[in-house]
Structure formats: C-alpha cells, structure tokens
Write a protein that holds these residues in place. Sequence first.
Motif, PDB file in Angstrom:
ATOM      1  N   MET A   1      14.214  15.500  34.716  1.00  0.00           N
ATOM      2  CA  MET A   1      12.858  15.048  34.383  1.00  0.00           C
ATOM      3  C   MET A   1      12.821  13.528  34.395  1.00  0.00           C
ATOM      4  N   HIS A   2      11.884  12.983  35.158  1.00  0.00           N
ATOM      5  CA  HIS A   2      11.767  11.533  35.295  1.00  0.00           C
ATOM      6  C   HIS A   2      10.835  10.995  34.211  1.00  0.00           C
ATOM      7  N   LEU A   3      11.332  10.061  33.399  1.00  0.00           N
ATOM      8  CA  LEU A   3      10.549   9.524  32.291  1.00  0.00           C
ATOM      9  C   LEU A   3      10.163   8.075  32.545  1.00  0.00           C
ATOM     10  N   LEU A   4       8.938   7.742  32.166  1.00  0.00           N
ATOM     11  CA  LEU A   4       8.444   6.378  32.243  1.00  0.00           C
ATOM     12  C   LEU A   4       8.201   5.853  30.835  1.00  0.00           C
ATOM     13  N   LYS A   5       8.057   4.551  30.732  1.00  0.00           N
ATOM     14  CA  LYS A   5       7.842   3.920  29.433  1.00  0.00           C
ATOM     15  C   LYS A   5       6.481   4.318  28.864  1.00  0.00           C
ATOM     16  N   ARG A   6       6.450   4.535  27.566  1.00  0.00           N
ATOM     17  CA  ARG A   6       5.197   4.867  26.887  1.00  0.00           C
ATOM     18  C   ARG A   6       4.337   3.614  26.746  1.00  0.00           C
ATOM     19  N   PHE A   7       3.047   3.729  27.069  1.00  0.00           N
ATOM     20  CA  PHE A   7       2.127   2.605  26.937  1.00  0.00           C
ATOM     21  C   PHE A   7       1.913   2.277  25.462  1.00  0.00           C
ATOM     22  N   SER A   8       1.635   1.010  25.175  1.00  0.00           N
ATOM     23  CA  SER A   8       1.481   0.569  23.784  1.00  0.00           C
ATOM     24  C   SER A   8       0.294   1.234  23.089  1.00  0.00           C
ATOM     25  N   ASN A   9      -0.753   1.543  23.848  1.00  0.00           N
ATOM     26  CA  ASN A   9      -1.956   2.142  23.255  1.00  0.00           C
ATOM     27  C   ASN A   9      -2.020   3.659  23.453  1.00  0.00           C
ATOM     28  N   GLU A  10      -0.898   4.260  23.836  1.00  0.00           N
ATOM     29  CA  GLU A  10      -0.847   5.679  24.181  1.00  0.00           C
ATOM     30  C   GLU A  10      -0.366   6.504  22.989  1.00  0.00           C
ATOM     31  N   THR A  11      -1.114   7.545  22.632  1.00  0.00           N
ATOM     32  CA  THR A  11      -0.666   8.425  21.558  1.00  0.00           C
ATOM     33  C   THR A  11       0.500   9.275  22.053  1.00  0.00           C
ATOM     34  N   ALA A  12       1.198   9.894  21.120  1.00  0.00           N
ATOM     35  CA  ALA A  12       2.327  10.753  21.494  1.00  0.00           C
ATOM     36  C   ALA A  12       1.857  11.919  22.363  1.00  0.00           C
ATOM     37  N   ARG A  13       0.697  12.492  22.034  1.00  0.00           N
ATOM     38  CA  ARG A  13       0.171  13.606  22.832  1.00  0.00           C
ATOM     39  C   ARG A  13      -0.170  13.142  24.244  1.00  0.00           C
TER      40      ARG A  13
END
Length: 230
Positions: A1-13
């Motif tokens: 599974m390829h993962l990207l960085k979570r955006f600062s304004n992005e909720t966990a869902r």
Amino acid sequence: MHLLKRFSNETAREYAYRMLRDNIISLELVPGSTASVYELSEKLGISRTPVREALLELNRTGIIEVYPQKGNVISYIDFEAANEARFLRLAIERAILEEVCDLVTEKDFEELEFNIQLQKVALQNHHTDKLLELDNEFHLKLFQIANKERLFYIKDSLYIHFDRIRSIRLAAINDDRIVCEHKKIIKALKDKNKEELRHAIDSHLSGYSKEEQDTIRKAYPEYFLENQIK
C-alpha cells in the motif's frame, strides 16, 4: 500500500478515505482483497474509527463490499459500473468546457501545455501512476478555470469505478491516447470552437472499444467481476 503525507487540514477520516481511494484506483489494493480495519489503522497511523468511516463511505459507492465471513472486500472491476460513472463525468465536463471556452487565458494555456509536456515524459518512462496523476491535474485545471473547483472534488467518489478502469488501461495498453486527446481539447479552446470542443471531450471520455476491453481483460483476468461469476 502506497502512503502519502497527511495534509495539515485533513481529518483522520479524510486521510483514510484518500489513501484507500488512491490505492484502490492504482490497484495497490487489488480487486478481491480484504481491507482489514486493524491493519489499515496500523499502516495509516490513525485509530480504527476513521478507517471504519472511510470504508463505510466507500461501501456506499460500491467499490468496497461487506461480507459476513470475509469483512471488507475490494470489489471486482465491473465495466457497467465504470460506464455509469463515465456517463456522469462526460455530462459534467461538457458543461465545464463550455464555460472554460469563454474564460481561458494565455496563462492557463501555458499551464495546460506544460502539463502535457510532463505527460509525455511520464508516458515515455512508463510511469503510469504519474501519467494518471497528471491527467487528473489537467482536468482539475479546467474546473479551476471555470471556477468550479469544488465540483471537481465532490464528484471524486462518483468516478472511482471509471478511474480504476483508466488506471488499468494505462498499465495494459501503452499508447499516447491521453496526450493526443488533451492536445485536441487545447486546440479547440484556442480556436474558441465549441463544436470541436464537444467532439474532443466526447472522444476523450467515450469509453473503451471492445478491442481495448478485451486487451484489459486478458492482461488482468483475475480483477474482473464476470470471471468470478463464471
């Protein structure tokens, strides 16, 4: 599974949904495989609740199916479901391009043409994931020109079946169809020719010929719903 960085304004869902969606489209999560809430939460580094919520949202689109014994399963590819999504996308983008034709600027053309140059590089290097990303960016730019960027993101969940077919076609058939069709869209915009523009987008989103479908099925027979039914 390829993962990207979570955006600062992005909720966990939202992050879980984006990662699941992207990996389903790119076939990192293959049709027929299970999507374990526990394993996904571990990989994504978030709690199980937002993962469950993201899976539920994807279940509503039909791209995730839930079975009593197996749990969450990535659905097999169904050309009929993909064609329904394509039909919707074509209707929306026809309307978008009508507005783009009246609003596009020279700076916009420069950005669109630069995107096409990057598409050529990705195509030459057989980077199908990058080519799909650039294809999406090309269409996002059109929505931005028409001041309809929010609509581009709202429709994302509706297009997922078609997007997965787009991804698998790029992997199975190595040609420059995307690049050529994007060039035709730009030419029609430059000429302010709305009739040619309609022809260009109709051709671009016309679906796939029987020959193309057969090639895709032959390359990845285990991914298709019809082969599971048999």
